[in-house]
Write an enzyme that holds these catalytic residues in place. Structure first.
Site, PDB file in Angstrom:
ATOM      1  N   LYS A  14      -4.448   1.809 -36.414  1.00  0.00           N
ATOM      2  CA  LYS A  14      -5.360   2.121 -37.451  1.00  0.00           C
ATOM      3  C   LYS A  14      -5.471   2.755 -38.519  1.00  0.00           C
ATOM      4  O   LYS A  14      -4.983   0.942 -39.077  1.00  0.00           O
ATOM      5  CB  LYS A  14      -5.814   3.574 -36.870  1.00  0.00           C
ATOM      6  CG  LYS A  14      -5.995   3.825 -34.676  1.00  0.00           C
ATOM      7  CD  LYS A  14      -6.294   5.323 -34.733  1.00  0.00           C
ATOM      8  CE  LYS A  14      -6.631   5.208 -32.788  1.00  0.00           C
ATOM      9  NZ  LYS A  14      -6.277   6.255 -32.286  1.00  0.00           N
ATOM     10  N   HIS A  98     -14.162  -0.222 -30.346  1.00  0.00           N
ATOM     11  CA  HIS A  98     -13.533   1.330 -30.180  1.00  0.00           C
ATOM     12  C   HIS A  98     -14.210   2.618 -30.235  1.00  0.00           C
ATOM     13  O   HIS A  98     -15.111   2.412 -30.475  1.00  0.00           O
ATOM     14  CB  HIS A  98     -12.285   1.226 -31.608  1.00  0.00           C
ATOM     15  CG  HIS A  98     -11.260   2.602 -31.311  1.00  0.00           C
ATOM     16  ND1 HIS A  98     -11.861   3.084 -31.617  1.00  0.00           N
ATOM     17  CD2 HIS A  98      -9.853   1.989 -30.601  1.00  0.00           C
ATOM     18  CE1 HIS A  98     -10.243   4.352 -31.545  1.00  0.00           C
ATOM     19  NE2 HIS A  98      -9.650   3.915 -30.766  1.00  0.00           N
ATOM     20  N   GLU A 100     -13.877   5.130 -32.381  1.00  0.00           N
ATOM     21  CA  GLU A 100     -13.675   5.226 -33.628  1.00  0.00           C
ATOM     22  C   GLU A 100     -14.719   4.491 -34.652  1.00  0.00           C
ATOM     23  O   GLU A 100     -16.148   4.784 -35.796  1.00  0.00           O
ATOM     24  CB  GLU A 100     -12.731   5.398 -34.434  1.00  0.00           C
ATOM     25  CG  GLU A 100     -12.027   6.824 -34.130  1.00  0.00           C
ATOM     26  CD  GLU A 100     -10.403   6.375 -33.892  1.00  0.00           C
ATOM     27  OE1 GLU A 100      -9.985   5.428 -34.648  1.00  0.00           O
ATOM     28  OE2 GLU A 100      -9.980   7.385 -33.346  1.00  0.00           O
ATOM     29  N   GLY A 176      -6.483  10.623 -29.469  1.00  0.00           N
ATOM     30  CA  GLY A 176      -5.774  11.571 -30.565  1.00  0.00           C
ATOM     31  C   GLY A 176      -6.030  13.477 -31.161  1.00  0.00           C
ATOM     32  O   GLY A 176      -6.433  14.156 -31.848  1.00  0.00           O
ATOM     33  N   SER A 215      -4.223   9.545 -26.307  1.00  0.00           N
ATOM     34  CA  SER A 215      -3.050  10.549 -26.175  1.00  0.00           C
ATOM     35  C   SER A 215      -1.951   9.955 -25.381  1.00  0.00           C
ATOM     36  O   SER A 215      -1.597  10.895 -24.738  1.00  0.00           O
ATOM     37  CB  SER A 215      -3.794  12.553 -25.789  1.00  0.00           C
ATOM     38  OG  SER A 215      -4.749  12.490 -27.603  1.00  0.00           O
TER      39      SER A 215
HETATM   40  P1  PGA Z   1      -4.269   8.021 -29.310  1.00  0.00           P
HETATM   41  O1  PGA Z   1      -5.076   6.761 -29.851  1.00  0.00           O
HETATM   42  O2  PGA Z   1      -3.331   8.036 -28.478  1.00  0.00           O
HETATM   43  O3  PGA Z   1      -3.915   8.278 -30.610  1.00  0.00           O
HETATM   44  O4  PGA Z   1      -5.212   8.629 -29.476  1.00  0.00           O
HETATM   45  C1  PGA Z   1      -5.382   6.131 -29.011  1.00  0.00           C
HETATM   46  C2  PGA Z   1      -6.719   5.244 -29.252  1.00  0.00           C
HETATM   47  O5  PGA Z   1      -7.863   4.979 -30.328  1.00  0.00           O
HETATM   48  O6  PGA Z   1      -6.477   4.127 -28.985  1.00  0.00           O
END
Ligand code: PGA
Length: 255
Positions: A14, A98, A100, A176, A215
């Site tokens: 990220k 993704h 996000e 996250g 996560s």
């Molecule tokens: P995370 O992110 O492992 O921090 O939950 C996963 C991702 O967004 O690909």
């Protein structure tokens, strides 16, 4: 006939790691993972660190990926990068759609479709992300949402495109947040996605890798990978330190 699928673990950094930090992280990873990580590993640093990281990965089995791309080949698109630019920086993979990008930057299933097409046409492997929100899960719509994202984002692809496609199931509520899908929840979603892929592409869909993301940490990775449906993981936070990423790679590799 079941085609064996080699697992893949991708680290999505990220908007983390300056170039100096990236170099330190990659050196730490290579110390632990060479000569053979035991499964496919793709590192996805920010654009600014791609070239630097590509020099460190040259000659190793670890691969490099971008976190996003634009679907046009070139032009007046300030702040964007093309598939060819990623390839020229050493990338073989790129994350597309993704959550996000979808939630914070307005990406939609149609733009995901165009980006996946551009990635494949540009010689990259697209790691295409799908996943439901908590409200969608709580209202029992998870499988419908995944089906719609699959159809609109990937339905236009041909069986011949599949060697350049990896699917990532990432429930938005697990990203996250420290909250995982349980192995059972993840496997259910993976089965539904594979059924969709079979209906669309027939036997060619058996080779398609479906990753779980959200996560993924060293403590939960063995439980998740006990599910044969999981062909790997897309890892965010835990990919930022060798101490947490390496055990996940080892768990995916089967020990
Ligand atoms: P995370 O992110 O492992 O921090 O939950 C996963 C991702 O967004 O690909």
């Amino acid at each position: 006939m079941t085609v064996p699928r080699r697992r893949l673990v991708a680290g999505n950094w990220k908007m983390s790691r300056t170039n100096d930090e990236a170099v330190r992280l990659v050196r730490d990873l290579l110390r632990e993972l060479l000569p053979a990580p035991g499964c496919d590993v793709v590192l996805c640093p920010p654009f600014t660190a791609l070239t630097e990281v590509s020099y460190l990965l040259a000659g190793t089995p670890l691969k490099l990926g971008g976190q996003n791309l634009h679907f046009e080949r070139e032009g007046a698109f300030t702040g964007e990068v093309s598939a060819a630019m990623l390839a020229s920086a050493g990338c073989t993979h790129v994350v597309v759609g993704h959550s996000e990008r979808r939630q914070l930057f307005g990406e939609t299933d149609p733009t995901v479709a165009r980006k996946v097409r551009a990635a494949i046409d540009g010689g990259l492997v697209a790691i295409a992300c799908v996943g439901e929100t908590l409200a969608e899960r709580d209202s029992g719509r998870t499988l419908d949402v995944l089906a719609a994202q699959f159809d609109l984002g990937l339905g236009g692809l041909a069986a011949a495109d599949l060697d350049r496609l990896v699917l990532a199931y990432e429930p938005v509520w697990a990203i996250g947040t420290g909250r995982n899908a349980t192995p059972t929840q993840a496997a259910e979603a993976h089965r539904a996605l594979r059924a969709r892929a079979r209906a669309r592409w027939g036997g060619a869909a058996e080779g398609l890798r479906i990753l779980y993301g959200g996560s993924v940490k060293p403590d939960v990775a063995p439980g998740l990978f006990a599910e044969a449906e999981l062909d790997g993981a897309l890892v965010g936070g835990a990919s930022l330190l060798a101490a947490s990423f390496v055990p996940i790679v080892r768990a995916a590799a089967g020990g």
